[in-house]
Design a protein around this motif. Structure first.
Motif, mmCIF file in Angstrom:
data_model
loop_
_atom_site.group_PDB
_atom_site.id
_atom_site.type_symbol
_atom_site.label_atom_id
_atom_site.label_comp_id
_atom_site.label_asym_id
_atom_site.label_seq_id
_atom_site.Cartn_x
_atom_site.Cartn_y
_atom_site.Cartn_z
ATOM 1 N N MET A 1 0.823 -1.195 0.000
ATOM 2 C CA MET A 1 0.000 0.000 0.000
ATOM 3 C C MET A 1 0.867 1.259 0.000
ATOM 4 S SD MET A 1 -3.117 -0.796 -0.205
ATOM 5 C CE MET A 1 -4.334 0.285 0.423
ATOM 6 N N ILE A 2 0.312 2.293 -0.558
ATOM 7 C CA ILE A 2 0.985 3.592 -0.593
ATOM 8 C C ILE A 2 0.818 4.253 0.777
ATOM 9 C CG2 ILE A 2 1.007 5.866 -1.692
ATOM 10 C CD1 ILE A 2 1.885 3.572 -3.550
ATOM 11 N N PRO A 3 1.907 4.767 1.370
ATOM 12 C CA PRO A 3 1.796 5.447 2.669
ATOM 13 C C PRO A 3 0.800 6.603 2.613
ATOM 14 C CG PRO A 3 4.084 5.087 2.093
ATOM 15 C CD PRO A 3 3.275 4.717 0.887
ATOM 16 N N GLU A 4 0.067 6.805 3.691
ATOM 17 C CA GLU A 4 -0.986 7.821 3.770
ATOM 18 C C GLU A 4 -0.516 9.235 3.387
ATOM 19 O OE1 GLU A 4 -4.863 8.957 4.108
ATOM 20 O OE2 GLU A 4 -4.061 6.932 4.171
ATOM 21 N N PRO A 5 0.673 9.705 3.834
ATOM 22 C CA PRO A 5 1.087 11.056 3.438
ATOM 23 C C PRO A 5 1.215 11.225 1.915
ATOM 24 C CG PRO A 5 2.420 10.292 5.269
ATOM 25 C CD PRO A 5 1.597 9.121 4.809
ATOM 26 N N LEU A 6 1.636 10.182 1.214
ATOM 27 C CA LEU A 6 1.724 10.261 -0.246
ATOM 28 C C LEU A 6 0.345 10.168 -0.874
ATOM 29 C CD1 LEU A 6 4.855 8.105 -1.123
ATOM 30 C CD2 LEU A 6 4.550 10.535 -1.527
ATOM 31 N N ALA B 1 13.660 16.964 -10.154
ATOM 32 C CA ALA B 1 12.383 16.895 -9.442
ATOM 33 C C ALA B 1 11.306 17.670 -10.191
ATOM 34 C CB ALA B 1 12.546 17.457 -8.037
ATOM 35 N N THR B 2 10.112 17.090 -10.263
ATOM 36 C CA THR B 2 8.979 17.734 -10.908
ATOM 37 C C THR B 2 7.745 17.542 -10.029
ATOM 38 O OG1 THR B 2 9.880 17.083 -13.068
ATOM 39 C CG2 THR B 2 7.601 17.830 -13.021
ATOM 40 N N PRO B 3 7.047 18.631 -9.663
ATOM 41 C CA PRO B 3 5.807 18.456 -8.907
ATOM 42 C C PRO B 3 4.699 17.963 -9.845
ATOM 43 C CG PRO B 3 6.234 20.784 -9.262
ATOM 44 C CD PRO B 3 7.400 20.030 -9.836
ATOM 45 N N VAL B 4 3.983 16.923 -9.420
ATOM 46 C CA VAL B 4 2.919 16.339 -10.243
ATOM 47 C C VAL B 4 1.726 15.984 -9.362
ATOM 48 C CG1 VAL B 4 4.485 15.388 -11.992
ATOM 49 C CG2 VAL B 4 3.865 13.993 -10.020
ATOM 50 N N TRP B 5 0.558 15.889 -9.998
ATOM 51 C CA TRP B 5 -0.593 15.298 -9.339
ATOM 52 C C TRP B 5 -0.380 13.804 -9.338
ATOM 53 C CZ3 TRP B 5 -5.318 17.970 -12.091
ATOM 54 C CH2 TRP B 5 -5.494 19.243 -11.560
ATOM 55 N N ALA B 6 -0.769 13.136 -8.266
ATOM 56 C CA ALA B 6 -0.612 11.687 -8.191
ATOM 57 C C ALA B 6 -1.763 11.095 -7.387
ATOM 58 C CB ALA B 6 0.718 11.323 -7.548
ATOM 59 N N VAL B 7 -2.141 9.882 -7.771
ATOM 60 C CA VAL B 7 -3.245 9.175 -7.131
ATOM 61 C C VAL B 7 -2.771 7.799 -6.691
ATOM 62 C CG1 VAL B 7 -5.554 8.227 -7.474
ATOM 63 C CG2 VAL B 7 -4.912 10.348 -8.604
ATOM 64 N N ALA B 8 -3.054 7.451 -5.444
ATOM 65 C CA ALA B 8 -2.751 6.106 -4.963
ATOM 66 C C ALA B 8 -3.809 5.157 -5.505
ATOM 67 C CB ALA B 8 -2.747 6.079 -3.440
ATOM 68 N N ASP B 9 -3.355 4.051 -6.087
ATOM 69 C CA ASP B 9 -4.257 3.034 -6.619
ATOM 70 C C ASP B 9 -3.682 1.673 -6.246
ATOM 71 O OD1 ASP B 9 -6.441 1.967 -8.066
ATOM 72 O OD2 ASP B 9 -5.203 1.755 -9.856
ATOM 73 N N GLY B 10 -4.123 1.145 -5.125
ATOM 74 C CA GLY B 10 -3.580 -0.118 -4.630
ATOM 75 C C GLY B 10 -2.131 0.067 -4.227
ATOM 76 N N ASN B 11 -1.244 -0.691 -4.853
ATOM 77 C CA ASN B 11 0.191 -0.615 -4.552
ATOM 78 C C ASN B 11 0.929 0.323 -5.502
ATOM 79 O OD1 ASN B 11 0.042 -2.395 -2.395
ATOM 80 N ND2 ASN B 11 0.202 -4.156 -3.759
ATOM 81 N N LEU C 1 -7.211 5.037 -19.647
ATOM 82 C CA LEU C 1 -8.545 5.268 -19.106
ATOM 83 C C LEU C 1 -8.529 5.071 -17.589
ATOM 84 C CD1 LEU C 1 -11.533 5.854 -19.516
ATOM 85 C CD2 LEU C 1 -11.873 3.409 -19.917
ATOM 86 N N ARG C 2 -7.840 4.046 -17.130
ATOM 87 C CA ARG C 2 -7.722 3.789 -15.690
ATOM 88 C C ARG C 2 -7.079 4.977 -14.967
ATOM 89 N NH1 ARG C 2 -3.071 0.419 -13.687
ATOM 90 N NH2 ARG C 2 -3.144 0.829 -11.488
ATOM 91 N N VAL C 3 -6.003 5.514 -15.546
ATOM 92 C CA VAL C 3 -5.315 6.651 -14.921
ATOM 93 C C VAL C 3 -6.201 7.888 -14.945
ATOM 94 C CG1 VAL C 3 -3.302 8.160 -15.018
ATOM 95 C CG2 VAL C 3 -3.037 5.721 -15.489
ATOM 96 N N ARG C 4 -6.856 8.150 -16.078
ATOM 97 C CA ARG C 4 -7.735 9.318 -16.172
ATOM 98 C C ARG C 4 -8.871 9.241 -15.169
ATOM 99 N NH1 ARG C 4 -10.110 9.596 -21.447
ATOM 100 N NH2 ARG C 4 -10.978 11.570 -20.788
ATOM 101 N N ILE D 1 1.936 7.207 -15.739
ATOM 102 C CA ILE D 1 3.149 6.680 -15.104
ATOM 103 C C ILE D 1 2.696 5.929 -13.858
ATOM 104 C CG2 ILE D 1 5.329 7.238 -13.955
ATOM 105 C CD1 ILE D 1 5.379 9.847 -15.626
ATOM 106 N N SER D 2 3.126 4.710 -13.733
ATOM 107 C CA SER D 2 2.839 3.903 -12.546
ATOM 108 C C SER D 2 4.112 3.785 -11.739
ATOM 109 C CB SER D 2 2.353 2.521 -12.961
ATOM 110 O OG SER D 2 2.343 1.663 -11.846
ATOM 111 N N VAL D 3 4.061 4.223 -10.485
ATOM 112 C CA VAL D 3 5.214 4.139 -9.591
ATOM 113 C C VAL D 3 4.937 3.071 -8.556
ATOM 114 C CG1 VAL D 3 6.640 5.353 -7.905
ATOM 115 C CG2 VAL D 3 5.785 6.567 -9.922
ATOM 116 N N THR D 4 5.811 2.092 -8.488
ATOM 117 C CA THR D 4 5.737 1.057 -7.470
ATOM 118 C C THR D 4 6.843 1.336 -6.454
ATOM 119 O OG1 THR D 4 4.967 -0.510 -9.124
ATOM 120 C CG2 THR D 4 5.763 -1.427 -7.042
#
Length: 127
Positions: free
Chosen positions: A1-6, A25-35, A89-92, A123-126
């Protein structure tokens, strides 16, 4: 799981690496989706070009200008590009779920300006 602060952060600093190893470094919007932490960006952006050469990343909660949140965790991970129609579509949908109208207006407005084209990649970050 993605840590709560992220997962809760409105922006995260996504650090990618140039060919010579220099971090960017680049600031981006990001969404936690499972792992995974999902990011939406233009397919011709420099971060995408850097990820095609080196998949190592670090992420840290930040503000819109990229200033790191004091005391926030920095996590190392691996990124992969999501380019198929189903993956995009999943990311959007994930981005629209977290950012709501702001993301929908940005996505739809950009598509109008580009005559319906959506030259984006996920982009999927694990971690």
């Amino acid at each position: 799981m993605i840590p709560e602060p992220l997962a809760r952060a409105p922006y995260v600093s996504l650090v990618t690496h140039r060919r010579n190893g220099t971090p960017v470094a680049t600031p981006v919007w990001a969404v936690a989706d499972g792992n995974e932490l999902l990011v939406w960006t233009r397919d011709d952006s420099w971060k995408v070009k850097r990820l095609r050469n080196d998949t190592r990343v670090t992420v840290t909660p930040c503000d819109v200008r990229g200033r790191l949140t004091e005391g926030a965790p920095t996590m190392e991970g691996t990124a992969r590009l999501l380019e198929g129609a189903d993956a995009l579509l999943r990311v959007r949908q994930a981005m629209a779920g977290k950012y709501g109208l702001r993301f929908r207006l940005m996505d739809a407005g950009g598509a109008l300006l580009r005559r319906g084209r959506r030259p984006h990649v996920g982009i999927s970050v694990t971690l």
